[in-house]
Write a protein that holds these residues in place. Structure first.
Motif, PDB file in Angstrom:
ATOM      1  N   LYS A 142       1.072  -1.016   0.188  1.00 46.75           N
ATOM      2  CA  LYS A 142       0.044  -0.062  -0.101  1.00 46.75           C
ATOM      3  C   LYS A 142       0.650   0.793  -0.180  1.00 46.75           C
ATOM      4  O   LYS A 142       0.949   2.217  -0.762  1.00 46.75           O
ATOM      5  CB  LYS A 142      -0.603   0.054   1.188  1.00 46.75           C
ATOM      6  N   ASP A 143       2.165   1.076   0.896  1.00 48.05           N
ATOM      7  CA  ASP A 143       2.791   2.524   0.861  1.00 48.05           C
ATOM      8  C   ASP A 143       4.085   2.512  -0.573  1.00 48.05           C
ATOM      9  O   ASP A 143       4.852   3.416  -0.243  1.00 48.05           O
ATOM     10  CB  ASP A 143       3.133   2.444   2.470  1.00 48.05           C
ATOM     11  N   GLY A 144       4.094   1.033  -0.939  1.00 48.65           N
ATOM     12  CA  GLY A 144       5.463   1.020  -1.959  1.00 48.65           C
ATOM     13  C   GLY A 144       6.363   1.304  -1.042  1.00 48.65           C
ATOM     14  O   GLY A 144       7.485   2.061  -1.063  1.00 48.65           O
ATOM     15  N   ARG A 145       6.964   0.588   0.047  1.00 49.07           N
ATOM     16  CA  ARG A 145       8.033   0.245   0.937  1.00 49.07           C
ATOM     17  C   ARG A 145       8.426  -1.273   0.316  1.00 49.07           C
ATOM     18  O   ARG A 145       7.684  -1.915   0.560  1.00 49.07           O
ATOM     19  CB  ARG A 145       7.394   0.475   2.494  1.00 49.07           C
ATOM     20  N   THR A 147       9.088  -2.267  -2.169  1.00 48.15           N
ATOM     21  CA  THR A 147       8.301  -2.633  -3.475  1.00 48.15           C
ATOM     22  C   THR A 147       7.609  -1.884  -4.351  1.00 48.15           C
ATOM     23  O   THR A 147       6.819  -0.790  -3.546  1.00 48.15           O
ATOM     24  CB  THR A 147       7.900  -3.541  -3.078  1.00 48.15           C
ATOM     25  N   PRO A 148       7.548  -1.766  -5.219  1.00 53.62           N
ATOM     26  CA  PRO A 148       6.125  -0.675  -6.438  1.00 53.62           C
ATOM     27  C   PRO A 148       5.174  -0.362  -6.043  1.00 53.62           C
ATOM     28  O   PRO A 148       4.624  -1.559  -5.045  1.00 53.62           O
ATOM     29  CB  PRO A 148       6.225  -1.281  -7.648  1.00 53.62           C
ATOM     30  N   ARG A 149       4.297   0.418  -5.342  1.00 53.15           N
ATOM     31  CA  ARG A 149       3.089   1.317  -4.457  1.00 53.15           C
ATOM     32  C   ARG A 149       1.867  -0.598  -5.351  1.00 53.15           C
ATOM     33  O   ARG A 149       2.021   0.033  -6.746  1.00 53.15           O
ATOM     34  CB  ARG A 149       2.210   1.960  -5.028  1.00 53.15           C
ATOM     35  N   ASN A 150       1.614  -0.973  -4.983  1.00 49.89           N
ATOM     36  CA  ASN A 150       0.381  -1.948  -5.562  1.00 49.89           C
ATOM     37  C   ASN A 150      -0.922  -2.202  -4.539  1.00 49.89           C
ATOM     38  O   ASN A 150      -0.600  -3.062  -3.841  1.00 49.89           O
ATOM     39  CB  ASN A 150       1.199  -2.965  -6.199  1.00 49.89           C
ATOM     40  N   PHE A 151      -1.934  -0.715  -4.996  1.00 52.62           N
ATOM     41  CA  PHE A 151      -3.346  -1.508  -4.085  1.00 52.62           C
ATOM     42  C   PHE A 151      -3.524  -2.462  -4.313  1.00 52.62           C
ATOM     43  O   PHE A 151      -4.526  -3.269  -2.825  1.00 52.62           O
ATOM     44  CB  PHE A 151      -3.807   0.387  -4.447  1.00 52.62           C
ATOM     45  N   GLN A 152      -4.059  -3.018  -5.319  1.00 47.91           N
ATOM     46  CA  GLN A 152      -4.551  -4.214  -5.997  1.00 47.91           C
ATOM     47  C   GLN A 152      -3.572  -5.056  -4.734  1.00 47.91           C
ATOM     48  O   GLN A 152      -4.729  -6.312  -4.622  1.00 47.91           O
ATOM     49  CB  GLN A 152      -4.163  -4.493  -7.659  1.00 47.91           C
TER      50      GLN A 152
END
Length: 204
Positions: A142-145, A147-152
């Motif tokens: 969710k926060d892109g920490r 790893t790239p941010r990925n809401f799904q």
């Protein structure tokens, strides 16, 4: 929507559960783990025997000996010394060891902080259905920490942890449904999960 439901839907998302203590982080919502395992207070002789079993290759002993080195009751916790024993247990498939290693790398305990490695270890444990690891993985997505941010993907793991009964995850997936982040906007599902979180006696 009723006034009560509207009020529930207005709640902000809960922040990530964060603590400098990896045992507290992992134990926070994982009651399956025996408290004795999480904080060993055995005699010196018992710890010596535990270390001997760990040296002989016993995976459970490797995990428990590592935990004995970072017992919350100790004035000085040996995170550096615990790390190789956790790695040995991890190599033998001990999922809790992966989750604790994830918290080490996330918090910089015994290692240089490395969010990519934290994500890696949380992902291993999440894929083995460890609730806390699923939640921590979702926060990182969710926060892109690390790893790239990925809401799904975050929504997937929050909902999985929510289904396990984790109140933090229940509030997070409710918020995502409320705002259509990573999932189709759905006020009914948002209300459902907010109410589930309330029923879980979450104090926040």
């Amino acid at each position: 929507l009723s006034g009560c439901t509207k009020a529930i839907l207005s709640e902000p998302p809960v922040a990530s559960f964060d603590t400098a203590d990896p045992i507290e982080k992992i134990a926070h919502i994982y009651p399956v783990v025996d408290p004795v395992t999480l904080a060993i207070s055995a005699s010196e002789d018992s710890v010596t025997a535990l270390k001997q079993r760990a040296q002989a290759g016993d995976a459970e002993a490797q995990l428990n000996y590592a935990i004995s080195l970072i017992d919350p009751k100790l004035t000085h916790r040996d995170y550096v010394g615990a790390k190789p024993w956790l790695e040995k247990a991890s190599a033998q498939g001990v999922v809790l060891a992966d989750a604790i290693l994830g918290s080490f790398y996330e918090s910089g305990l015994g290692v240089q902080p490395d969010l990519v490695m934290a994500f890696h270890y949380y992902q291993i444990a999440a894929n083995e259905n460890l609730t806390t690891a699923k939640k921590q993985l979702a926060f990182m997505l969710k926060d892109g920490r690390g790893t790239p941010r990925n809401f799904q993907e975050a929504a997937y793991w929050f909902e999985s942890a929510a289904q396990d009964g984790d109140a933090d995850a229940q509030k997070q997936i409710a918020y995502l449904y409320r705002h259509g982040l990573g999932v189709e906007k759905n006020d009914e599902k948002a209300a459902f999960w907010f109410l589930k979180a309330a029923e879980s006696n979450d104090p926040n």
